[in-house]
Design a protein around this motif. Structure first.
Motif, PDB file in Angstrom:
ATOM      1  N   TYR A  39       0.806  -1.225   0.000  1.00 37.27           N
ATOM      2  CA  TYR A  39       0.000   0.000   0.000  1.00 37.27           C
ATOM      3  C   TYR A  39       0.838   1.274   0.000  1.00 37.27           C
ATOM      4  O   TYR A  39       0.277   2.368  -0.080  1.00 37.27           O
ATOM      5  CB  TYR A  39      -0.924   0.015   1.227  1.00 37.27           C
ATOM      6  N   ARG A  84      -6.563  -7.541  -2.230  1.00 37.23           N
ATOM      7  CA  ARG A  84      -5.670  -6.544  -2.832  1.00 37.23           C
ATOM      8  C   ARG A  84      -5.670  -6.684  -4.348  1.00 37.23           C
ATOM      9  O   ARG A  84      -5.593  -5.683  -5.068  1.00 37.23           O
ATOM     10  CB  ARG A  84      -4.257  -6.718  -2.273  1.00 37.23           C
ATOM     11  N   GLU A  89      -8.745  -4.973  -5.508  1.00 40.51           N
ATOM     12  CA  GLU A  89      -8.554  -3.516  -5.436  1.00 40.51           C
ATOM     13  C   GLU A  89      -7.735  -3.008  -6.620  1.00 40.51           C
ATOM     14  O   GLU A  89      -8.073  -1.971  -7.214  1.00 40.51           O
ATOM     15  CB  GLU A  89      -7.849  -3.147  -4.131  1.00 40.51           C
TER      16      GLU A  89
END
Length: 381
Positions: A99, A221, A224
């Motif tokens: 991130y 993730r 995303e």
């Protein structure tokens, strides 16, 4: 041949091997996903996750071997504990990197924790020098430094990593399960000399929950990233409105389905002069402000896009919404809330009108508004 009892499956070597073998399957799946992401995304966070999961696989391979030969030398026990700590450190580094971009200060921080781990690991071999009593105390005290160090790492992960990543709920669940697992391990080792079957079983099964959540974390993730890639392909980077291609596709779909739609076409008045006198930075700020107003006013009535330059468009799909009233509401808010005004035109879909013609009509209506005084709304007739 003796039959295998339920007790053997739950508490014996067979159960241990079965549990750890199933767990390695989950870890291997997570590892494969991480490798695939590394190859496609080239992000260092996936490399860190691969290293961490590789360490975990080695760790559980060693634990499977231990099930057949419970007696471990000091070196083997030290290697198992060090692998456990290093895997935890690398997993948290990887999650952080998923991130966040890795800056120089982050590299310094990562190296600090790796060196701290190496330093604390020395206590395993220095511990006997602190003892003047028997071998049993020495055996128990050897791993204590690294075991307690894991609790410190858990606390620091909550404090340093959690606020800087997404999926905080899953990450907190990972740390919580890890904390419970390690607490159970410590209780079994130091209170029951690792001879409490129920605690040992709990210590073996909780990692299933831990690594299942970790797998879901990485999989989420992936979703995303896919959503981010898709959104970047259909939206304008500055205003976050839909781009021209996507907007045109939606207009074509609506017209083909003969939906009772309307199109609003807007243009910021004197925008070139604004850029020339106050700079492009101010121009970008105005574009964002106007885009936000257009988005807020059309949120429930349809979709909006940036057609090009200072031109913004709206496709009204709500049959009860009035294109003229909505355009006027946008115009009045822009005049009241920003340093610019807008000229707006709109057109309604009629029989025999194609998607390109519908947009062109709204554009021509906007042109009439601009050439007849600006800061007004004109409908196509």
């Amino acid at each position: 041949m003796d039959s295998i009892t339920l007790s053997d499956v739950l508490f014996g070597p067979t159960g241990t091997v079965w549990l750890y073998s199933m767990l390695t399957v989950i870890i291997a799946m997570t590892l494969l996903v991480s490798i695939r992401l590394l190859l496609s995304r080239r992000k260092i966070g996936y490399f860190s996750m691969i290293v961490a999961l590789g360490i975990v696989l080695i760790q559980y391979g060693q634990l499977i071997a231990k099930a057949f030969s419970p007696q471990m030398s000091d070196v083997e026990a030290f290697a198992a504990l060090l692998l456990k700590v290093l895997a935890f450190v690398m997993i948290n580094i990887g999650i952080y990197q998923l991130y966040n971009p890795t800056r120089k200060r982050d590299i310094v921080t990562f190296m600090f924790f790796v060196l701290a781990t190496a330093t604390v690991s020395l206590t395993y071999w220095l511990a006997p020098n602190w003892l003047q009593s028997g071998d049993d105390n020495s055996r128990l005290l050897r791993p204590l430094g690294l075991e307690l160090y894991l609790f410190v790492l858990l606390f620091l992960s909550f404090l340093l990593v959690n606020p800087r990543i997404g999926q905080n709920g899953k990450y907190q669940a990972i740390l919580t399960v890890y904390f419970v697992t390690h607490t159970v391990h410590m209780a079994n080792l130091y209170l029951f000399d690792a001879n409490q079957p129920a605690l040992r079983l709990l210590e073996q099964t909780l990692p299933f929950v831990l690594h299942s959540i970790l797998f879901l974390f990485i999989f989420e993730r992936v979703i995303e990233l896919m959503q981010a890639i898709y959104m970047s392909s259909i939206t304008d980077g500055l205003t976050r409105l839909y781009n021209r291609k996507y907007f045109q596709n939606r207009v074509h779909q609506a017209v083909q389905q003969r939906m009772p739609v309307s199109v609003i076409f807007s243009d910021i008045d004197n925008f070139k002069k604004l850029n020339d006198t106050k700079g492009h930075h101010m121009g970008d700020q105005v574009l964002k402000q106007v885009a936000q107003i257009v988005r807020e006013e059309t949120d429930e009535a349809g979709i909006c896009g940036r057609y090009g330059g200072e031109e913004m468009v709206v496709l009204i799909t709500d049959p009860d919404a009035s294109a003229g009233a909505l355009a006027e509401q946008i115009r009045s808010r822009v005049e009241a809330e920003t340093i610019v005004t807008v000229s707006m035109g709109y057109s309604r879909l009629k029989k025999g009108v194609g998607p390109d013609e519908l947009v062109k009509q709204a554009d021509e209506a906007m042109y009439k508004a601009k050439t007849s005084g600006k800061n007004k709304v004109v409908g196509w007739e």
